[in-house]
Design a protein around this motif. Structure first.
Motif, PDB file in Angstrom:
ATOM      1  N   ALA A   1       5.566   1.136  -7.281  1.00  0.00           N
ATOM      2  CA  ALA A   1       6.215   1.888  -6.212  1.00  0.00           C
ATOM      3  C   ALA A   1       5.762   1.386  -4.847  1.00  0.00           C
ATOM      4  CB  ALA A   1       5.908   3.373  -6.362  1.00  0.00           C
ATOM      5  N   SER A   2       4.517   0.975  -4.751  1.00  0.00           N
ATOM      6  CA  SER A   2       4.010   0.503  -3.463  1.00  0.00           C
ATOM      7  C   SER A   2       4.665  -0.812  -3.035  1.00  0.00           C
ATOM      8  CB  SER A   2       2.492   0.320  -3.530  1.00  0.00           C
ATOM      9  OG  SER A   2       2.150  -0.823  -4.311  1.00  0.00           O
ATOM     10  N   LEU A   3       5.144  -1.585  -4.008  1.00  0.00           N
ATOM     11  CA  LEU A   3       5.752  -2.870  -3.680  1.00  0.00           C
ATOM     12  C   LEU A   3       7.054  -2.708  -2.915  1.00  0.00           C
ATOM     13  CD1 LEU A   3       5.181  -4.731  -7.079  1.00  0.00           C
ATOM     14  CD2 LEU A   3       3.822  -4.916  -4.978  1.00  0.00           C
ATOM     15  N   SER A   4       7.726  -1.603  -3.130  1.00  0.00           N
ATOM     16  CA  SER A   4       8.980  -1.355  -2.415  1.00  0.00           C
ATOM     17  C   SER A   4       8.852  -0.162  -1.473  1.00  0.00           C
ATOM     18  CB  SER A   4      10.118  -1.112  -3.419  1.00  0.00           C
ATOM     19  OG  SER A   4       9.789  -0.064  -4.302  1.00  0.00           O
ATOM     20  N   SER A   5       7.607   0.063  -1.028  1.00  0.00           N
ATOM     21  CA  SER A   5       7.313   1.128  -0.047  1.00  0.00           C
ATOM     22  C   SER A   5       7.696   2.502  -0.547  1.00  0.00           C
ATOM     23  CB  SER A   5       8.026   0.834   1.285  1.00  0.00           C
ATOM     24  OG  SER A   5       7.655  -0.435   1.775  1.00  0.00           O
TER      25      SER A   5
ATOM     26  N   LEU B   1      10.555  -6.608  -8.605  1.00  0.00           N
ATOM     27  CA  LEU B   1      10.183  -5.211  -8.365  1.00  0.00           C
ATOM     28  C   LEU B   1       9.878  -4.977  -6.891  1.00  0.00           C
ATOM     29  CD1 LEU B   1       7.821  -4.780 -11.460  1.00  0.00           C
ATOM     30  CD2 LEU B   1      10.259  -4.293 -11.297  1.00  0.00           C
ATOM     31  N   ARG B   2      10.302  -5.919  -6.052  1.00  0.00           N
ATOM     32  CA  ARG B   2       9.952  -5.846  -4.641  1.00  0.00           C
ATOM     33  C   ARG B   2      11.117  -5.445  -3.740  1.00  0.00           C
ATOM     34  NH1 ARG B   2       5.279  -7.648  -2.783  1.00  0.00           N
ATOM     35  NH2 ARG B   2       3.771  -8.536  -4.239  1.00  0.00           N
ATOM     36  N   ASP B   3      12.241  -5.092  -4.331  1.00  0.00           N
ATOM     37  CA  ASP B   3      13.363  -4.680  -3.490  1.00  0.00           C
ATOM     38  C   ASP B   3      13.739  -3.238  -3.835  1.00  0.00           C
ATOM     39  OD1 ASP B   3      14.734  -4.796  -5.911  1.00  0.00           O
ATOM     40  OD2 ASP B   3      15.618  -6.751  -5.480  1.00  0.00           O
ATOM     41  N   HIS B   4      14.905  -2.835  -3.372  1.00  0.00           N
ATOM     42  CA  HIS B   4      15.350  -1.459  -3.617  1.00  0.00           C
ATOM     43  C   HIS B   4      16.521  -1.405  -4.598  1.00  0.00           C
ATOM     44  CE1 HIS B   4      12.821   0.431  -0.519  1.00  0.00           C
ATOM     45  NE2 HIS B   4      13.010  -0.696   0.155  1.00  0.00           N
TER      46      HIS B   4
END
Length: 292
Positions: free
Chosen positions: A195-199, A239-242
């Protein structure tokens, strides 16, 4: 009540001898113009009976002097349309995607046929606007597990995902928690890290995120990459986008890590022709960013 027949003093016409609520019915003659109209219509009908197919004769029918046959006309029109369709369909089947995309006439055919082909075969999962739904990807974006080029999309359509086709795309997210491959605490930690990877986590430096990073490196990086950038060869998303197929909120992420995901797309290789699959791939690429 019935009354004796008499002549109407105002019009001079005889009455019929009937009266309704004080209204006496006049026995007036049918206007001659009506007879003339009937005669004209009858004459036209006779002419049409002679000129056009009209009367059944048992096993057949009268053909008419003009030889008109709508069934034959429709069959000829369909044959002509099929010939025109065969010309561009063969070109689409034989030419590479890049060449087709440069051909305005062929792309016009793709845009004409593509919507109906997509709606008949793909819209049930991906919706008519191509934007997908939970568990079925949005096809109007640049987020593609196996690549979004026409060739890559053609292969995915042809072979399916986790299908019975021997060339099927394979994408399996293990049930890390349910199958006890990691502890529940590890599940919670790795969810916090992802979750932290995509804020999506309030504090990227929390102890859960730090612990989750270690869990991710030991268990998830093999598919998703060390930096969680994804791996198209394995159908592992970044896993770094939305862009999330099932949802990126904390509850859904926990559900995914805990119980795994095994998406499915049927193989269309035996159900759609090469031309149809190429049209679908081209239509999807053409609609990228255009869908309302």
């Amino acid at each position: 009540m019935a009354v004796e027949q008499e002549r109407d003093p105002f019009t001079g016409h005889l009455t019929t001898g009937h009266e309704w609520n004080g209204i006496i019915e006049l026995n007036t003659a049918v206007p001659k113009v009506i007879y003339i109209i009937f005669a004209i219509f009858f004459a036209v009908a006779v002419v049409l009976w002679i000129l056009l197919p009209a009367w059944p004769t048992g096993k057949s029918f009268t053909k008419g002097l003009l030889g008109e046959d709508q069934k034959t006309d429709v069959a000829a029109a369909l044959a002509k349309a099929a010939a025109r369709r065969r010309d561009w369909a063969e070109q689409i089947a034989q030419k590479p995607f890049a060449e087709i995309q440069k051909d305005a006439a062929l792309m016009s055919a793709v845009r004409d046929v593509g919507p109906a082909l997509f709606n008949d075969n793909c819209a049930a999962c991906h919706r008519r606007d191509l934007k997908g739904q939970k568990g079925f990807p949005n096809l109007t974006t640049d987020h593609w597990l196996w690549g979004g080029s026409p060739d890559a999309i053609f292969d995915t359509i042809s072979y399916g995902v986790n299908s019975a086709n021997p060339k099927s795309r394979t994408s399996q997210m293990p049930a890390w928690g349910r199958d006890k491959m990691i502890t529940e605490a590890d599940v919670n930690d790795v969810v916090a890290y992802v979750a932290s990877l995509s804020s999506r986590a309030p504090d990227g430096s929390s102890s859960a995120v730090t612990a989750g990073k270690a869990v991710f490196a030991a268990n998830c990086a093999a598919c998703h990459g060390e930096n969680a950038e994804g791996n198209p060869d394995m159908g592992a998303p970044t896993l770094r986008d939305h862009a999330w197929l099932y949802g990126g909120d904390l509850a859904t992420l926990h559900e995914t890590v805990w119980g795994g995901r095994q998406g499915h797309m049927p193989t269309w290789e035996s159900r759609l022709s090469v031309t149809q699959r190429k049209i679908l791939a081209l239509y999807i690429v053409d609609m990228r960013g255009k869908a309302p």
